[in-house]
Design an enzyme around this catalytic site. Structure first.
Site, PDB file in Angstrom:
ATOM      1  N   ASP A 150       0.680  -1.030   0.104  1.00  0.00           N
ATOM      2  CA  ASP A 150      -0.062  -0.043  -0.018  1.00  0.00           C
ATOM      3  C   ASP A 150       0.802   1.406  -0.034  1.00  0.00           C
ATOM      4  O   ASP A 150       1.532   1.542   0.897  1.00  0.00           O
ATOM      5  CB  ASP A 150      -0.938   0.068   1.237  1.00  0.00           C
ATOM      6  CG  ASP A 150      -1.985  -0.986   1.027  1.00  0.00           C
ATOM      7  OD1 ASP A 150      -2.778  -0.873   0.146  1.00  0.00           O
ATOM      8  OD2 ASP A 150      -2.091  -1.905   2.098  1.00  0.00           O
ATOM      9  N   ASP A 208      -9.771  -4.779  -0.430  1.00  0.00           N
ATOM     10  CA  ASP A 208      -8.461  -4.208   0.248  1.00  0.00           C
ATOM     11  C   ASP A 208      -9.006  -3.447   1.588  1.00  0.00           C
ATOM     12  O   ASP A 208      -9.659  -2.377   1.333  1.00  0.00           O
ATOM     13  CB  ASP A 208      -7.679  -3.463  -0.508  1.00  0.00           C
ATOM     14  CG  ASP A 208      -6.468  -2.867   0.341  1.00  0.00           C
ATOM     15  OD1 ASP A 208      -6.178  -3.314   1.390  1.00  0.00           O
ATOM     16  OD2 ASP A 208      -5.689  -1.832  -0.084  1.00  0.00           O
ATOM     17  N   HIS A 218      -0.585  -1.074  -4.745  1.00  0.00           N
ATOM     18  CA  HIS A 218      -1.716  -0.302  -4.628  1.00  0.00           C
ATOM     19  C   HIS A 218      -1.378   1.180  -4.589  1.00  0.00           C
ATOM     20  O   HIS A 218      -1.080   1.501  -3.165  1.00  0.00           O
ATOM     21  CB  HIS A 218      -2.855  -1.010  -3.427  1.00  0.00           C
ATOM     22  CG  HIS A 218      -3.894  -0.055  -3.444  1.00  0.00           C
ATOM     23  ND1 HIS A 218      -4.646  -0.255  -2.339  1.00  0.00           N
ATOM     24  CD2 HIS A 218      -4.390   0.858  -4.180  1.00  0.00           C
ATOM     25  CE1 HIS A 218      -5.719   0.556  -2.451  1.00  0.00           C
ATOM     26  NE2 HIS A 218      -5.863   1.340  -3.578  1.00  0.00           N
TER      27      HIS A 218
END
Length: 216
Positions: A34, A174, A65
Site C-alpha cells: 500500500d 482491500d 496499490h
C-alpha cells in the site's frame, strides 16, 4: 483459487524483508504494498525502494496499490521497480488511459481501485485494459479500520457486470478482510483478499493464513 495477499502496511517495518519472507513461508499467495502519499489519503507509507526490497525477499506476486494524487508520474516508477500489478485510484486517474498504458509499457499489469463510495460506472470505459480491480472495504489511509458492509453488495454487482461481459478480471478487496468477512466477499465474487492487521497481528502467520483461507 482465492489469493491471500498480506499487506505489509501492518508489518514490522524494521524487519520488512523478514516479514515478507515469513508470509511467503506461511502460505500467502501475493504480497500487497500500500503506497500512500499523504495527499490522496491521510498517511505516508512506502516509496519504490520497498518494491525492490520485496522483490529480493520473495518470489511471490507483488501487488502495488497506489493511493497517490499523481498516478501518472508514479505508476510507471513502481512498475519499473519490480511490481507485478500496479493499481491506481479511479478518483485520481484523470488521464486513465495514459496511466494504464504507462503501467503496461513499464512491465506491470494495470489495475484500478475504487474508494468505498465511488460508483462502479466509472470503470466502464477502462475494463478492457484492466487486469485487476481493487474495491476498498475501508476508507484509504490506515489499516485496522472496521469493514464497510456495503462492500459485499458492491462486489456482487461488479462480479455480475464482469460476468455479463464475459470478463474474468480478478476482484481484490482491500480493507477489513478477516475470517468473519471473507466468506461473504468470496461468495459475492472476490478472488483476491488483502489482509494486513488481521494477519500481521497474529502470533502464528501460517495459522492465520490457513484460517483465512479455510473461512471461505
Amino acid at each position: 483459487m482465492i489469493k491471500i495477499a498480506p499487506s505489509i502496511l501492518s508489518a514490522d517495518r524494521g524487519r520488512l524483508a523478514e516479514e515478507i519472507k515469513a508470509m511467503e513461508d506461511a502460505g500467502a499467495d501475493w504480497i500487497h504494498i500500500d503506497v500512500i502519499d499523504g495527499h490522496f489519503a491521510p498517511n505516508l507509507t512506502f516509496g519504490p525502494w520497498v518494491v525492490e526490497v520485496a522483490r529480493k525477499a520473495t518470489d511471490l506476486t507483488l501487488d502495488c496499490h497506489l493511493m497517490v494524487s499523481d498516478p501518472l508520474t508514479y505508476a510507471p516508477i513502481f512498475a519499473q521497480a519490480g511490481a507485478h500489478y500496479v493499481s491506481v485510484h479511479l478518483e485520481a486517474a484523470v488521464h486513465a488511459h495514459k496511466i494504464l498504458s504507462s503501467i503496461v509499457q513499464s512491465g506491470a499489469k494495470p489495475g484500478l481501485a475504487l474508494n468505498p463510495y465511488t460508483a462502479l460506472a466509472g470503470l466502464e470505459d477502462a475494463l478492457e485494459m484492466l487486469e485487476l480491480i481493487v474495491l476498498m472495504g475501508v476508507n484509504p489511509g490506515f489499516s485496522g479500520q472496521p469493514f464497510i458492509e456495503s462492500t459485499v453488495n458492491k462486489t456482487k454487482k461488479l462480479s455480475e457486470i464482469l460476468s455479463s461481459l464475459g470478463l474474468s478480471i480478478p476482484i481484490e478487496i482491500d480493507g477489513g478482510v478477516t475470517d468473519k468477512t471473507a466468506r461473504a466477499l468470496v461468495a459475492a465474487g472476490a478472488t483476491v483478499l488483502v489482509s494486513g492487521s488481521h494477519l500481521y497481528s497474529s502470533p502464528n502467520y501460517a495459522q492465520a493464513v490457513k484460517n483465512l483461507r479455510q473461512s471461505v
